[in-house]
Design an enzyme around this catalytic site. Structure first.
Site, mmCIF file in Angstrom:
data_model
loop_
_atom_site.group_PDB
_atom_site.id
_atom_site.type_symbol
_atom_site.label_atom_id
_atom_site.label_comp_id
_atom_site.label_asym_id
_atom_site.label_seq_id
_atom_site.Cartn_x
_atom_site.Cartn_y
_atom_site.Cartn_z
ATOM 1 N N CYS A 245 32.983 37.901 25.798
ATOM 2 C CA CYS A 245 33.379 37.594 27.175
ATOM 3 C C CYS A 245 33.115 36.117 27.438
ATOM 4 C CB CYS A 245 32.595 38.455 28.165
ATOM 5 S SG CYS A 245 32.752 37.875 29.872
ATOM 6 N N CYS B 114 30.158 35.629 30.111
ATOM 7 C CA CYS B 114 28.783 36.097 29.913
ATOM 8 C C CYS B 114 27.876 34.925 29.509
ATOM 9 C CB CYS B 114 28.746 37.198 28.846
ATOM 10 S SG CYS B 114 29.100 38.851 29.489
ATOM 11 N N HIS C 118 27.576 41.635 33.083
ATOM 12 C CA HIS C 118 29.013 41.859 32.896
ATOM 13 C C HIS C 118 29.503 43.140 33.577
ATOM 14 C CE1 HIS C 118 32.792 41.330 30.600
ATOM 15 N NE2 HIS C 118 32.808 42.650 30.548
ATOM 16 N N HIS D 293 34.260 40.719 34.371
ATOM 17 C CA HIS D 293 32.995 40.032 34.670
ATOM 18 C C HIS D 293 33.070 39.483 36.104
ATOM 19 C CE1 HIS D 293 29.296 38.000 32.998
ATOM 20 N NE2 HIS D 293 29.375 37.564 34.242
ATOM 21 N N HIS E 223 33.340 37.430 39.099
ATOM 22 C CA HIS E 223 33.489 35.987 39.298
ATOM 23 C C HIS E 223 34.577 35.697 40.324
ATOM 24 C CE1 HIS E 223 36.886 36.790 36.596
ATOM 25 N NE2 HIS E 223 37.387 35.608 36.932
ATOM 26 N N GLN F 5 37.085 32.121 41.903
ATOM 27 C CA GLN F 5 37.611 30.814 41.526
ATOM 28 C C GLN F 5 37.651 29.875 42.722
ATOM 29 O OE1 GLN F 5 41.042 30.783 38.795
ATOM 30 N NE2 GLN F 5 41.151 32.972 39.189
ATOM 31 N N LYS G 146 51.197 48.683 46.701
ATOM 32 C CA LYS G 146 52.133 48.224 47.717
ATOM 33 C C LYS G 146 53.015 47.180 47.035
ATOM 34 C CE LYS G 146 53.876 46.261 51.509
ATOM 35 N NZ LYS G 146 55.078 46.862 52.118
HETATM 36 ZN ZN ZN Z 1 30.952 38.987 30.782
#
Ligand code: ZN
Ligand code: ZN
Length: 346
Positions: free
Chosen positions: A45, A48, A108, A159, A161, A163, A305
């Protein structure tokens, strides 16, 4: 049954609410969700702790949140600066900006809904810092913080997160909201979002939950079935000026809403979650009221939708559900996560 058009005062557009269509037959695609437990750490990942990213950079061995510059930025400081001029009426300019990724947790397997209030509070502090740091740059006019969650909105890495797109322009929706708010302030002397809050509270049917300093509601003019707004009760142009107490209350309410979402169909609930904050282009945005919006793509379990003729073709939303009914549904859901993976260490 609701069958009418409702005015969206922040976006300045009509939403067609046609709730009688909700149970029309459906033979299209449905979406599968995996509720399988995930490992707490994955060697491959890219989010991670301690792992190598595609850029060759190695993630810190972080223990709470972790911020880094996106390896595949859509806007960047090193985007091409000398562009060839397009012909005629067309215009272009460098895609300048800063794109970052914020990991919520080293774990994770967790989602934002499963973090403790203190951990969400820590994340809100990171968002405050990022808005301040990026927003004060001369070449950044707006800081868009958002989370895309779930395969339904195209996220392949679960994971936890979000942006950040810090850009040399103000995103369209924010520009519209800012302009609508400014005009309202000029014409009435009042804050537009406060008038929305007041109207929601007077009606009461679409309030999901609230605490001393924060309120969550499914707006009268919602475009998506489970669209939820979370806002501080006091007007702040951005998250940056929330006090410690306001931040704690905001974290608690955000968590409460996320848990309700997951409890709705006892599965990880997909959404697009933008923070709507004032532009950082030097303008006067005293009338802008910071809030988080959830735009969940599902209207029933595993049923997307679809954005089609009215939305993509015409630019206005057609909602198949009555906001009052969907708000009542969310309000009645339990405030303890169905997975119980994290103990409530509030
Ligand atoms: Zn991860
Ligand atoms: Zn908004």
């Amino acid at each position: 049954m609701v069958w009418e058009e409702r005015w969206h005062p922040l976006r300045e557009e009509w939403v067609i609410v046609a709730a009688h269509r909700q149970n029309r037959p459906w033979s299209g695609e449905t979406l599968e969700h995996d509720n399988e437990p995930r490992p707490e750490y994955l060697p491959d990942c890219y989010l991670c702790p301690g792992n190598l990213r595609v850029s060759g950079q190695r993630n810190d061995d972080y223990s709470s949140t972790f911020v880094f510059d996106n390896d595949h930025p859509s806007v960047g400081l090193d985007a091409p600066q000398s562009l060839s001029r397009p012909p005629g009426i067309f215009q272009n300019r460098p895609a300048r900006g800063i794109a970052r990724v914020v990991c919520y947790s080293p774990n994770h397997s967790l989602a934002l809904a499963e973090l403790a209030v203190s951990e969400i509070e820590e994340l809100l502090r990171v968002w405050q810092e990022q808005y301040r740091e990026l927003g004060k740059r001369d070449d950044i006019e707006h800081v868009l913080i958002f989370e895309n969650k779930g395969e339904a909105v195209g996220v392949s890495n679960p994971h936890p997160h979000c942006q950040i797109y810090a850009t040399n322009f103000v995103f369209k929706t924010i520009e519209t909201e800012a302009r609508a708010g400014e005009r309202h302030r000029r014409e009435t002397g009042r804050i537009l979002f406060q008038d929305v809050l007041r109207s929601e509270r007077e009606d009461g049917r679409r309030i999901i939950c609230e605490n001393d300093n924060t309120v969550a509601f499914l707006p009268y003019f919602a475009r998506y079935a489970y669209e939820v707004f979370i806002a501080p009760k006091a007007t702040h142009p951005s998250i940056a000026t929330l006090s410690t107490v306001e931040l704690r209350d905001f974290a608690a309410l955000l968590r409460q809403v996320l848990i309700k979402f997951d409890n709705l169909w006892r599965m990880p609930f997909p959404y697009v979650m933008p923070l709507h904050q004032a532009p950082t282009d030097g303008g006067d945005y005293g009338g802008f009221h910071f809030h988080i919006e959830f735009h969940p793509p599902l209207r029933r379990p595993n049923l997307l939708k679809y954005l089609a003729g009215p939305e993509i073709g015409g630019g206005n939303f057609l909602s198949d559900t009555a906001p009052e009914e969907k708000a009542a549904e969310l309000r009645e859901l339990p405030d303890t996560h169905y997975k119980h993976t994290v103990q409530d260490k509030q």
